[in-house]
Design a protein around this motif. Structure first.
Motif, PDB file in Angstrom:
ATOM      1  N   MET A 100      -1.051  39.678 -55.790  1.00  0.00           N
ATOM      2  CA  MET A 100      -1.483  40.038 -57.141  1.00  0.00           C
ATOM      3  C   MET A 100      -2.384  41.263 -57.089  1.00  0.00           C
ATOM      4  O   MET A 100      -2.297  42.172 -57.920  1.00  0.00           O
ATOM      5  N   LEU A 101      -3.262  41.268 -56.088  1.00  0.00           N
ATOM      6  CA  LEU A 101      -4.162  42.409 -55.914  1.00  0.00           C
ATOM      7  C   LEU A 101      -3.350  43.676 -55.644  1.00  0.00           C
ATOM      8  O   LEU A 101      -3.593  44.736 -56.238  1.00  0.00           O
ATOM      9  N   LEU A 102      -2.370  43.552 -54.741  1.00  0.00           N
ATOM     10  CA  LEU A 102      -1.511  44.704 -54.435  1.00  0.00           C
ATOM     11  C   LEU A 102      -0.757  45.176 -55.673  1.00  0.00           C
ATOM     12  O   LEU A 102      -0.648  46.380 -55.936  1.00  0.00           O
ATOM     13  N   ALA A 103      -0.259  44.204 -56.443  1.00  0.00           N
ATOM     14  CA  ALA A 103       0.518  44.561 -57.633  1.00  0.00           C
ATOM     15  C   ALA A 103      -0.375  45.247 -58.667  1.00  0.00           C
ATOM     16  O   ALA A 103       0.047  46.197 -59.328  1.00  0.00           O
ATOM     17  N   LEU A 104      -1.631  44.794 -58.784  1.00  0.00           N
ATOM     18  CA  LEU A 104      -2.555  45.434 -59.725  1.00  0.00           C
ATOM     19  C   LEU A 104      -2.766  46.900 -59.355  1.00  0.00           C
ATOM     20  O   LEU A 104      -2.823  47.772 -60.219  1.00  0.00           O
ATOM     21  N   GLY A 105      -2.879  47.154 -58.056  1.00  0.00           N
ATOM     22  CA  GLY A 105      -3.074  48.535 -57.607  1.00  0.00           C
ATOM     23  C   GLY A 105      -1.848  49.390 -57.881  1.00  0.00           C
ATOM     24  O   GLY A 105      -1.959  50.517 -58.380  1.00  0.00           O
ATOM     25  N   LEU A 106      -0.678  48.829 -57.576  1.00  0.00           N
ATOM     26  CA  LEU A 106       0.552  49.600 -57.796  1.00  0.00           C
ATOM     27  C   LEU A 106       0.759  49.849 -59.292  1.00  0.00           C
ATOM     28  O   LEU A 106       1.271  50.893 -59.699  1.00  0.00           O
ATOM     29  N   ASN A 107       0.314  48.898 -60.093  1.00  0.00           N
ATOM     30  CA  ASN A 107       0.454  49.027 -61.545  1.00  0.00           C
ATOM     31  C   ASN A 107      -0.308  50.252 -62.065  1.00  0.00           C
ATOM     32  O   ASN A 107       0.104  50.868 -63.044  1.00  0.00           O
ATOM     33  N   VAL A 108      -1.412  50.590 -61.411  1.00  0.00           N
ATOM     34  CA  VAL A 108      -2.172  51.761 -61.860  1.00  0.00           C
ATOM     35  C   VAL A 108      -1.315  53.014 -61.705  1.00  0.00           C
ATOM     36  O   VAL A 108      -1.190  53.829 -62.621  1.00  0.00           O
ATOM     37  N   VAL A 109      -0.701  53.147 -60.545  1.00  0.00           N
ATOM     38  CA  VAL A 109       0.052  54.368 -60.262  1.00  0.00           C
ATOM     39  C   VAL A 109       1.366  54.392 -61.047  1.00  0.00           C
ATOM     40  O   VAL A 109       1.682  55.358 -61.728  1.00  0.00           O
ATOM     41  N   VAL A 110       2.102  53.283 -60.934  1.00  0.00           N
ATOM     42  CA  VAL A 110       3.449  53.256 -61.515  1.00  0.00           C
ATOM     43  C   VAL A 110       3.410  52.898 -62.998  1.00  0.00           C
ATOM     44  O   VAL A 110       4.025  53.552 -63.827  1.00  0.00           O
ATOM     45  N   GLY A 111       2.660  51.837 -63.326  1.00  0.00           N
ATOM     46  CA  GLY A 111       2.673  51.342 -64.692  1.00  0.00           C
ATOM     47  C   GLY A 111       1.882  52.219 -65.647  1.00  0.00           C
ATOM     48  O   GLY A 111       2.322  52.490 -66.748  1.00  0.00           O
ATOM     49  N   TRP A 112       0.708  52.639 -65.229  1.00  0.00           N
ATOM     50  CA  TRP A 112      -0.129  53.429 -66.127  1.00  0.00           C
ATOM     51  C   TRP A 112       0.090  54.916 -65.953  1.00  0.00           C
ATOM     52  O   TRP A 112       0.214  55.647 -66.924  1.00  0.00           O
ATOM     53  N   GLY A 113       0.102  55.359 -64.701  1.00  0.00           N
ATOM     54  CA  GLY A 113       0.242  56.793 -64.477  1.00  0.00           C
ATOM     55  C   GLY A 113       1.686  57.272 -64.583  1.00  0.00           C
ATOM     56  O   GLY A 113       1.939  58.453 -64.760  1.00  0.00           O
ATOM     57  N   LEU A 162       3.766  57.367 -62.188  1.00  0.00           N
ATOM     58  CA  LEU A 162       4.097  58.147 -60.994  1.00  0.00           C
ATOM     59  C   LEU A 162       4.823  57.237 -60.006  1.00  0.00           C
ATOM     60  O   LEU A 162       4.277  56.208 -59.607  1.00  0.00           O
ATOM     61  N   LEU A 163       6.023  57.600 -59.650  1.00  0.00           N
ATOM     62  CA  LEU A 163       6.821  56.758 -58.759  1.00  0.00           C
ATOM     63  C   LEU A 163       6.350  56.965 -57.326  1.00  0.00           C
ATOM     64  O   LEU A 163       6.772  57.898 -56.650  1.00  0.00           O
ATOM     65  N   ASP A 164       5.449  56.095 -56.890  1.00  0.00           N
ATOM     66  CA  ASP A 164       4.819  56.242 -55.575  1.00  0.00           C
ATOM     67  C   ASP A 164       5.471  55.260 -54.612  1.00  0.00           C
ATOM     68  O   ASP A 164       5.209  54.069 -54.659  1.00  0.00           O
ATOM     69  N   LEU A 165       6.320  55.762 -53.739  1.00  0.00           N
ATOM     70  CA  LEU A 165       6.984  54.881 -52.772  1.00  0.00           C
ATOM     71  C   LEU A 165       6.218  54.814 -51.455  1.00  0.00           C
ATOM     72  O   LEU A 165       6.677  54.229 -50.492  1.00  0.00           O
ATOM     73  N   TYR A 215      11.756  63.073 -57.407  1.00  0.00           N
ATOM     74  CA  TYR A 215      11.314  64.059 -56.405  1.00  0.00           C
ATOM     75  C   TYR A 215      10.010  63.601 -55.771  1.00  0.00           C
ATOM     76  O   TYR A 215       9.835  63.638 -54.549  1.00  0.00           O
ATOM     77  N   LEU A 216       9.099  63.131 -56.627  1.00  0.00           N
ATOM     78  CA  LEU A 216       7.834  62.619 -56.114  1.00  0.00           C
ATOM     79  C   LEU A 216       8.092  61.388 -55.249  1.00  0.00           C
ATOM     80  O   LEU A 216       7.484  61.208 -54.197  1.00  0.00           O
ATOM     81  N   SER A 260      -5.500  57.712 -56.470  1.00  0.00           N
ATOM     82  CA  SER A 260      -6.704  57.276 -55.775  1.00  0.00           C
ATOM     83  C   SER A 260      -7.037  55.829 -56.089  1.00  0.00           C
ATOM     84  O   SER A 260      -7.331  55.045 -55.189  1.00  0.00           O
ATOM     85  N   PHE A 261      -6.993  55.486 -57.367  1.00  0.00           N
ATOM     86  CA  PHE A 261      -7.305  54.111 -57.764  1.00  0.00           C
ATOM     87  C   PHE A 261      -6.334  53.146 -57.105  1.00  0.00           C
ATOM     88  O   PHE A 261      -6.748  52.131 -56.536  1.00  0.00           O
ATOM     89  N   GLY A 262      -5.045  53.474 -57.180  1.00  0.00           N
ATOM     90  CA  GLY A 262      -4.042  52.602 -56.584  1.00  0.00           C
ATOM     91  C   GLY A 262      -4.269  52.440 -55.093  1.00  0.00           C
ATOM     92  O   GLY A 262      -4.273  51.325 -54.564  1.00  0.00           O
ATOM     93  N   ALA A 263      -4.501  53.566 -54.424  1.00  0.00           N
ATOM     94  CA  ALA A 263      -4.664  53.532 -52.976  1.00  0.00           C
ATOM     95  C   ALA A 263      -5.919  52.757 -52.587  1.00  0.00           C
ATOM     96  O   ALA A 263      -5.919  52.021 -51.588  1.00  0.00           O
TER      97      ALA A 263
END
Lengths: 500, 239
Positions: free
Chosen positions: A89-102, A104-107, A163-164, A279-282
């Motif tokens: 859940m913690l990991l998903a919350l972090g990924l949500n910042v980058v992907v869900g809010w920002g 940005l498709l961060d693989l 591309y990102l 940064s927040f996600g990471a």
């Protein structure tokens, strides 16, 4: 046909104004709130109540329930699964910042998780004989994660979308290569290579809070203290991210996700906002990494691989990217399901429950539902009767995962002693019939559903349960596909609003 | 031109390219403080590119962009917005899943989300937006969305408001209303640079106009004179 024979269309002689909305009065938008379709009756009232509850109430209830879980379950296994779920859940919350809010498709997200874990292991183990106290290590690792996120986010200045994604995926690959070959990094053994950092020699220290060590295992089983630690971190991160999202930055992220050009036209520092999201996600991922490393008393490169990336993405997308509650639900559903499906007995419950639920969801309480269920049950007994009359060996094969359900099912689904080539044939046939099912409509579908369901039960008992490790991912994939078709923006995701 | 002093906005010999395609060819225009300038031209004449060059979405290979006498050619968009530019983009480009209020806030992002008097000013201009403030912008009608786009641009107290096709996709009655609002905004002291297909309407309210053709300036002058210009009438006004 002559003109006289032609039927006259029903057109009034003069302009008429039907009762209701009048010309020139646009009241659609004004009554927009009233027009929301609500469920009637008690269910609707409950739904409305639940909707009105503030987010902190939900969070409190959830954290309390999770904290009380060890009271009800003394098994170390259940507690460990609960811990893993909260960590996800913690990991998903972090990924949500980058992907869900920002948006940005961060693989490369899991690389930050790994970075956090490795940093923790290096800062509190015998690897370099550094033993910082936990209260120092965790903040350091979080800052390192945030800085790394900032740097990896730099390509997002010019890249977006796929591309990102490919560039961040490349960074992830670099991370994997570096840690797997990090035992000869400029002549030093930094990451322990493919053996990772762990074992007695490395002696990665567990968390030490308020002067007490938190041993990994407590009298032989999972130390429940770690569940509380991860829950506390989860609650703090949740609240923090919630505040960020409700601030100007959160709204800026959303506008960036919706329309980067418009965001730029409003004067938003688009590049800076993207880096901030990275940064927040990471940082959250790195924090999760420290907990992981402390609990496992070590880190190994194989942990931080693509399957984990896919799992966390599945959680975010299934739950509803952009919704904090959604990604939490996603993490719970995915991790608990994967655990349940590990055991053949539990997997059987999941399988039949899902089928019955799906049938209820599609047909509600209708004649068709009765026909499908009744037909399937009848077909089963007929087939079973015929098969056992031909030869006893057709129905007395071994069952996987003994429980009460299979005792009942044995009289219905045939489990031959030896299936031979039918194993592959029935499996392929099932896929074919399911595809065919999507092409037919109405009663044809009902008629086809009956043999399909029986075939599914046959394949499930005879083929899929014999290989549970592969089966659980197939079932998860099937659930993911169905949920995404039914709710394209995830379980709790908000419907997309498009400008029309 | 009899307007004295430094222009608020000056494009000085701008050459803008999209990749290898030469769009603006040595374009020079200026807008003075409080002035209402319209930019006319057929399709692909470089009108929108002029606005993009002004805002820094694309940067010219040659030439300069001056704002308030300061060379902002190499400055990012956010800097120019902070200095007092704002835009009502083509097709409005609202943030659809966000409320009207949030959209307005985003217009004043660099001012910290907008002070109360900014909201009061915008709500005064568009009372309807106050009623709709909690509604998602994507669910508004076209005319209302245009109001949000205008309000959003005005939230940051701009000195120069750029508008790209403000009448696009609006019902005829709304086009008139739109131009009344534009006049009102202009009277409050904001300089306007408006790109418009509806040349008649634009020239009837503007002070001055520029006519572009394939990235070059072909005609400029007072709006009233342009409206009478023989070639222009034939080309764009259809009279």
């Amino acid at each position: 046909m002559t003109d006289a024979e032609r039927p006259t269309p029903n057109v009034p002689d003069s302009l008429t104004e039907p009762a209701g909305p009048a010309v020139g009065q646009d009241e659609w938008v004004a009554r927009h709130a009233e027009r929301r379709l609500l469920r009637g009756g008690r269910l609707g009232a409950v739904e409305e109540r639940l909707r009105a509850a503030p987010w902190w109430a939900w969070l409190t209830v959830f954290v309390c329930l999770a904290a009380l879980l060890p009271v009800g379950f003394s098994s170390g296994y259940v507690r460990r699964v609960a811990f893993d779920t909260v960590l996800y859940m913690l990991l998903a919350l972090g990924l949500n910042v980058v992907v869900g809010w920002g948006g940005l498709l961060d693989l490369g997200y899991i690389a930050f998780y790994g970075l956090g874990a490795y940093c923790y292991a290096l800062l509190s183990s015998n690897q370099f004989d550094v033993h910082l106290p936990t209260v120092a290590t965790v903040p350091i690792v979080v800052v390192v994660g945030a800085v790394a996120g900032w740097l990896i986010g730099l390509p997002s200045w010019r890249l977006s979308g796929d591309y990102l994604a490919i560039v961040t995926l490349f960074f992830f690959q670099i991370f994997i290569v570096v840690v797997t070959n990090g035992d000869h990094l400029f002549g030093h053994n930094v990451t322990g290579g493919s053996n990772g950092i762990g074992g007695v020699d490395a002696n990665v220290r567990p968390f030490n809070l308020f002067g007490h060590d938190l041993p990994v295992a407590h009298s032989g089983s999972f130390n429940v203290a770690y569940l509380y630690v991860v829950l506390a971190f989860f609650a703090v991160v949740f609240v923090l991210l919630r505040f960020v999202n409700e601030s100007r930055i959160g709204r800026a992220w959303r506008s960036l996700r919706e329309d980067p050009l418009a965001a730029e036209l409003m004067g938003m520092p688009v590049n800076w906002l993207k880096l901030l999201a990275f940064s927040f996600g990471a940082a959250v991922a790195a924090l999760s990494g420290t907990i992981f490393a402390a609990l496992n008393a070590g880190v190994f490169p194989t942990t931080f691989a693509f399957p984990l990336l896919i799992t966390v993405y599945t959680m975010v997308i299934l739950g509803g990217s952009g919704s904090q509650a959604g990604v939490i639900v996603g993490a719970i559903v995915v991790n608990v399901l994967l655990e349940l499906l590990r055991d053949a007995g539990n997997a059987r419950y999941v399988f039949y429950a899902l089928i019955v639920l799906a049938l209820f969801g599609v047909y509600r309480l209708s004649v068709r539902l009765a026909v499908v269920l009744g037909g399937t049950i009848a077909l089963g007994f007929v087939v079973h009767g015929i098969a056992s009359a031909i030869a006893k060996s057709n129905v007395d094969g071994p069952a996987n995962g003994e429980n009460w359900l299979i005792d009942g099912l044995r009289h219905w689904v045939i489990v031959p002693r030896d299936l031979g080539p039918w194993k592959q044939i029935t499996y392929v046939a099932l896929i074919g019939v399911i595809l065919l099912l999507t092409l037919v409509r109405g009663w044809w579908r009902v008629a086809l559903l009956v043999p399909t369901l029986y075939l599914a039960a046959f394949v499930w008992e005879n083929v899929m349960l014999t290989a549970p490790e592969a089966t659980r991912f197939i079932i998860l994939g099937a659930i993911l596909v169905s949920v995404m078709i039914a709710r394209p923006s995830g379980i709790l995701g908000e419907r997309r609003v498009e400008i029309v | 031109m009899s307007v004295n002093g430094t222009p608020l906005l000056q494009l000085d010999g701008c050459d803008t390219y999209y990749g290898q395609i030469h769009i603006l060819q040595g374009l020079s225009i200026e807008v003075h403080a409080g002035e209402f300038v319209c930019l006319l031209g057929g399709n692909a004449s470089g009108k929108s590119t002029t606005l993009k060059t002004t805002l820094g979405i694309v940067s010219p290979r040659r030439g300069r962009v001056l704002f308030g006498g300061e060379d902002v050619t190499r400055r990012p968009t956010s800097y120019r917005i902070q200095k007092g530019m704002a835009i009502v983009p083509e097709n409005r480009r609202l943030f659809a899943p966000m409320t009207v209020l949030e959209n307005l806030e985003m217009g004043a992002y660099l001012q910290g989300g907008g002070a109360k008097d900014d909201f009061d000013r915008v709500y005064g201009l568009f009372p309807l937006l106050y009623e709709r403030r909690a509604q998602l912008a994507g669910t508004l009608s076209g005319g209302e969305q245009q109001m949000v786009a205008m309000g959003r641009a005005l939230m940051g107290k701009p000195k120069l408001l750029l508008m790209d096709e403000p009448s696009m996709g609006l019902a005829p009655i709304l086009v008139e209303r739109q131009f009344e609002i534009i006049k009102e905004v202009h009277q409050s002291g904001v300089a306007l640079l408006v790109v418009e297909q509806n040349a008649n309407m634009a020239l009837s309210v503007a002070d001055r106009g520029y006519v572009l053709s394939t990235g070059r300036l072909v005609l400029q002058g007072k709006a009233s004179e342009l409206a009478e210009h023989e070639d222009l009438r034939k080309a764009y006004l259809g009279r």
